[in-house]
Enzyme design. Structure first.
Site, PDB file in Angstrom:
ATOM      1  N   HIS A 239       4.826  -9.586  37.775  1.00 60.92           N
ATOM      2  CA  HIS A 239       3.820 -10.208  36.916  1.00 60.92           C
ATOM      3  C   HIS A 239       4.441 -10.710  35.615  1.00 60.92           C
ATOM      4  O   HIS A 239       4.060 -11.774  35.110  1.00 60.92           O
ATOM      5  CB  HIS A 239       2.674  -9.242  36.589  1.00 60.92           C
ATOM      6  CG  HIS A 239       1.586  -9.932  35.803  1.00 60.92           C
ATOM      7  ND1 HIS A 239       0.655 -10.746  36.394  1.00 60.92           N
ATOM      8  CD2 HIS A 239       1.352  -9.990  34.471  1.00 60.92           C
ATOM      9  CE1 HIS A 239      -0.129 -11.266  35.462  1.00 60.92           C
ATOM     10  NE2 HIS A 239       0.271 -10.818  34.283  1.00 60.92           N
ATOM     11  N   ASP A 243       4.223 -14.401  34.109  1.00 63.38           N
ATOM     12  CA  ASP A 243       3.893 -14.736  32.720  1.00 63.38           C
ATOM     13  C   ASP A 243       4.934 -15.681  32.116  1.00 63.38           C
ATOM     14  O   ASP A 243       4.593 -16.645  31.423  1.00 63.38           O
ATOM     15  CB  ASP A 243       3.814 -13.471  31.868  1.00 63.38           C
ATOM     16  CG  ASP A 243       2.496 -12.742  31.997  1.00 63.38           C
ATOM     17  OD1 ASP A 243       1.529 -13.339  32.508  1.00 63.38           O
ATOM     18  OD2 ASP A 243       2.424 -11.569  31.580  1.00 63.38           O
ATOM     19  N   HIS A 344      14.287 -15.325   0.906  1.00 63.48           N
ATOM     20  CA  HIS A 344      13.039 -16.026   0.534  1.00 63.48           C
ATOM     21  C   HIS A 344      12.023 -15.955   1.665  1.00 63.48           C
ATOM     22  O   HIS A 344      11.834 -16.927   2.404  1.00 63.48           O
ATOM     23  CB  HIS A 344      13.352 -17.489   0.217  1.00 63.48           C
ATOM     24  CG  HIS A 344      12.282 -18.192  -0.560  1.00 63.48           C
ATOM     25  ND1 HIS A 344      11.193 -18.785   0.006  1.00 63.48           N
ATOM     26  CD2 HIS A 344      12.156 -18.394  -1.894  1.00 63.48           C
ATOM     27  CE1 HIS A 344      10.434 -19.350  -0.915  1.00 63.48           C
ATOM     28  NE2 HIS A 344      11.011 -19.123  -2.082  1.00 63.48           N
ATOM     29  N   ILE A 350       9.353 -17.687   4.043  1.00 61.05           N
ATOM     30  CA  ILE A 350       8.728 -18.969   3.740  1.00 61.05           C
ATOM     31  C   ILE A 350       9.829 -19.939   3.348  1.00 61.05           C
ATOM     32  O   ILE A 350      10.710 -19.597   2.553  1.00 61.05           O
ATOM     33  CB  ILE A 350       7.713 -18.846   2.577  1.00 61.05           C
ATOM     34  CG1 ILE A 350       6.558 -17.925   2.966  1.00 61.05           C
ATOM     35  CG2 ILE A 350       7.174 -20.222   2.174  1.00 61.05           C
ATOM     36  CD1 ILE A 350       5.585 -17.668   1.836  1.00 61.05           C
ATOM     37  N   GLY A 353      10.073 -24.509  -1.243  1.00 63.91           N
ATOM     38  CA  GLY A 353       9.554 -25.848  -1.461  1.00 63.91           C
ATOM     39  C   GLY A 353      10.616 -26.837  -1.877  1.00 63.91           C
ATOM     40  O   GLY A 353      10.591 -28.011  -1.484  1.00 63.91           O
ATOM     41  N   VAL A 354      11.598 -26.375  -2.667  1.00 60.00           N
ATOM     42  CA  VAL A 354      12.651 -27.292  -3.115  1.00 60.00           C
ATOM     43  C   VAL A 354      13.487 -27.781  -1.929  1.00 60.00           C
ATOM     44  O   VAL A 354      13.981 -28.912  -1.935  1.00 60.00           O
ATOM     45  CB  VAL A 354      13.561 -26.618  -4.169  1.00 60.00           C
ATOM     46  CG1 VAL A 354      12.802 -26.381  -5.447  1.00 60.00           C
ATOM     47  CG2 VAL A 354      14.159 -25.318  -3.649  1.00 60.00           C
ATOM     48  N   GLU A 358      14.175 -31.479  -0.526  1.00 60.45           N
ATOM     49  CA  GLU A 358      15.535 -31.920  -0.203  1.00 60.45           C
ATOM     50  C   GLU A 358      15.587 -32.516   1.202  1.00 60.45           C
ATOM     51  O   GLU A 358      16.203 -33.570   1.423  1.00 60.45           O
ATOM     52  CB  GLU A 358      16.505 -30.743  -0.310  1.00 60.45           C
ATOM     53  CG  GLU A 358      17.903 -31.008   0.221  1.00 60.45           C
ATOM     54  CD  GLU A 358      18.658 -32.096  -0.534  1.00 60.45           C
ATOM     55  OE1 GLU A 358      19.529 -32.738   0.081  1.00 60.45           O
ATOM     56  OE2 GLU A 358      18.378 -32.295  -1.729  1.00 60.45           O
TER      57      GLU A 358
END
Length: 446
Positions: A239, A243, A344, A350, A353-354, A358
């Site tokens: 099984h 899957d 980070h 995450i 953001g910088v 970029e």
């Protein structure tokens, strides 16, 4: 490698069919209509109650808690699709329309055998056009503690699965399976889903298995199976192999590869499917592409001929569309192995953001530095960022689609406007100003 084996024809069903049943976790009734589609359509899911489409893709998976859940338009979701998809994959069907009246695929008897019977009764027909299988050129390996997955190049689909559970007779089971002929219906389709007796109450408290009973799943206790006998001595690993086959069907395209999975489940199957999918640079188009597709793309080797960046700071994986000096669309596949995730943030990764900005600038650089735009021998300096907005975090497993327009371009200064899009939603947007400098000048500055 492209011509060393003949590709079989795509397949669909001759006649539409309808069935209904109860969802394992929601306990809700659902009617399902399955219909044929033309070649190169792929498998397409719809929620008829919401008039919404749910794309079949590993990037549409929103949950893997005790099953595979897909999300689509209008916040529509469909639960527990893996057994149905295993039947589709196992019977080597390619083009189907699947309309569901509620959010969970009926569990039926907990295996895929009844789905196979429905497909056989409807009739399976070849469509006169060859499949375009996914064929790897290099291995993909993933490890999460003692959980291990690997995909390797091969000329057919082979699955090698190992399971291990602390219950009598379940210490370790192994299964090797090759997808060919009718062996899926014989070897995997009858294997039922299962749970352990000491999990049942916890699952109910989580709001799951509302439609579960002893007729749709094996229940295993410390002394053995409560509702036996097993259909196979190694029904558990069979099984799990089923899957895995169902979760690989998320690629919506035949896969020719050797897959090794040890102690894995839906979450890790999906991570592997995402890794394979991202290698292809697919986006929100049908992942079933004709072999003669001429879609303009630049792979990583071609990108490196234009951008000077290298690991760990090259943040572009593929260019999908490019109009030099005007517009560019590129992809960044975010994996948990990115070096910046170490700090980070530990335990809560995450993408900074910088670095999204970029990456957006690098994608824009492809339009500015292209040879056709006179960019040969030049390099970009970031000169300014305006009107940046960070609307949602970008996480491991996300695929970022950057859409960048060149707003202005003078001899040495350019301004681009970009969006970073994840799952159809804008995550980041910004206006970026760059200085265009000759590489020789940068050497003189040193």
């Amino acid at each position: 490698m492209e011509n060393d084996k003949a590709f079989p024809f795509q397949k669909t069903i001759k006649d539409s069919f309808v069935f209904e049943g109860t969802g394992l976790h929601t306990g809700k009734k659902c009617a399902v209509k399955v219909s044929p589609l033309p070649v190169d359509s792929g498998v397409r899911f719809y929620r008829t109650d919401l008039k919404a489409e749910i794309p079949l893709s590993p990037n549409q998976v929103s949950s893997t808690v005790r099953g595979t859940v897909l999300s689509g338009e209008k916040n529509a979701v469909i639960h527990t699709v893996e057994h149905f998809l295993a039947a589709v994959h196992g019977l080597q069907l390619n083009n189907l329309k699947v309309e569901m009246s509620a959010e969970e695929m009926p569990i039926l008897d907990g295996s895929a055998v009844q789905f196979c019977e429905l497909f056989r009764k409807a009739g399976i027909v070849e469509q006169g056009k060859a499949i375009n299988p996914i064929r790897l050129t290099e291995p993909i390996e993933m490890q999460f503690g003692d959980i291990y997955l690997k995909a390797e190049p091969a000329d057919e689909l082979t699955l090698e699965v190992t399971t291990s559970f602390p219950y009598p007779g379940l210490g370790e089971q192994k299964k090797s399976f090759q997808l060919k002929g009718k062996n899926f219906e014989r070897d995997l389709a009858p294997a039922r889903t299962f749970c352990f007796e000491d999990e049942v109450e916890a699952l109910r408290q989580q709001g799951l298995i509302k439609g579960g009973d002893l007729n749709c799943a094996l229940v295993i206790g410390k002394k053995g199976v409560l509702n036996g006998p097993f259909r196979f001595e190694d029904e558990i690993v069979r099984h799990k192999t089923l899957d895995l086959l169902g979760d690989l069907a998320l690629l919506n395209r035949p896969l020719w590869a050797k897959i090794t999975a040890r102690k894995a489940g839906h979450r890790y199957h999906v991570e592997l499917a995402k890794a394979i999918f991202q290698k292809l640079g697919n986006q929100k188009k049908s992942p079933v592409r004709p072999a003669t597709s001429e879609e303009p793309m630049l792979d990583i080797l071609e990108i490196q001929k234009i951008l000077p960046h290298r690991y760990p700071f090259l943040l572009v994986d593929r260019i999908l569309e490019l109009e030099p000096g005007k517009r560019v669309v590129g992809l960044k596949n975010v994996t948990v192995n990115e070096p910046f995730f170490q700090g980070h943030f530990p335990g809560h990764p995450i993408m900074p953001g910088v670095l999204v900005i970029e990456a957006m600038a690098q994608v824009g650089g492809m339009a500015l530095l292209s040879d056709k735009n006179g960019g040969a021998g030049k390099i970009l300096y970031l000169a300014g960022v305006d009107n940046a907005r960070f609307r949602k975090p970008i996480l491991p497993g996300d695929q970022i689609r950057f859409e960048v327009e060149v707003a202005s371009l003078r001899s040495r200064i350019a301004k681009v406007i970009g969006k970073a899009i994840v799952d159809g939603q804008v995550a980041v947007e910004a206006e970026i100003t760059c200085a265009i400098v000759d590489k020789d000048e940068t050497k003189k500055e040193k």
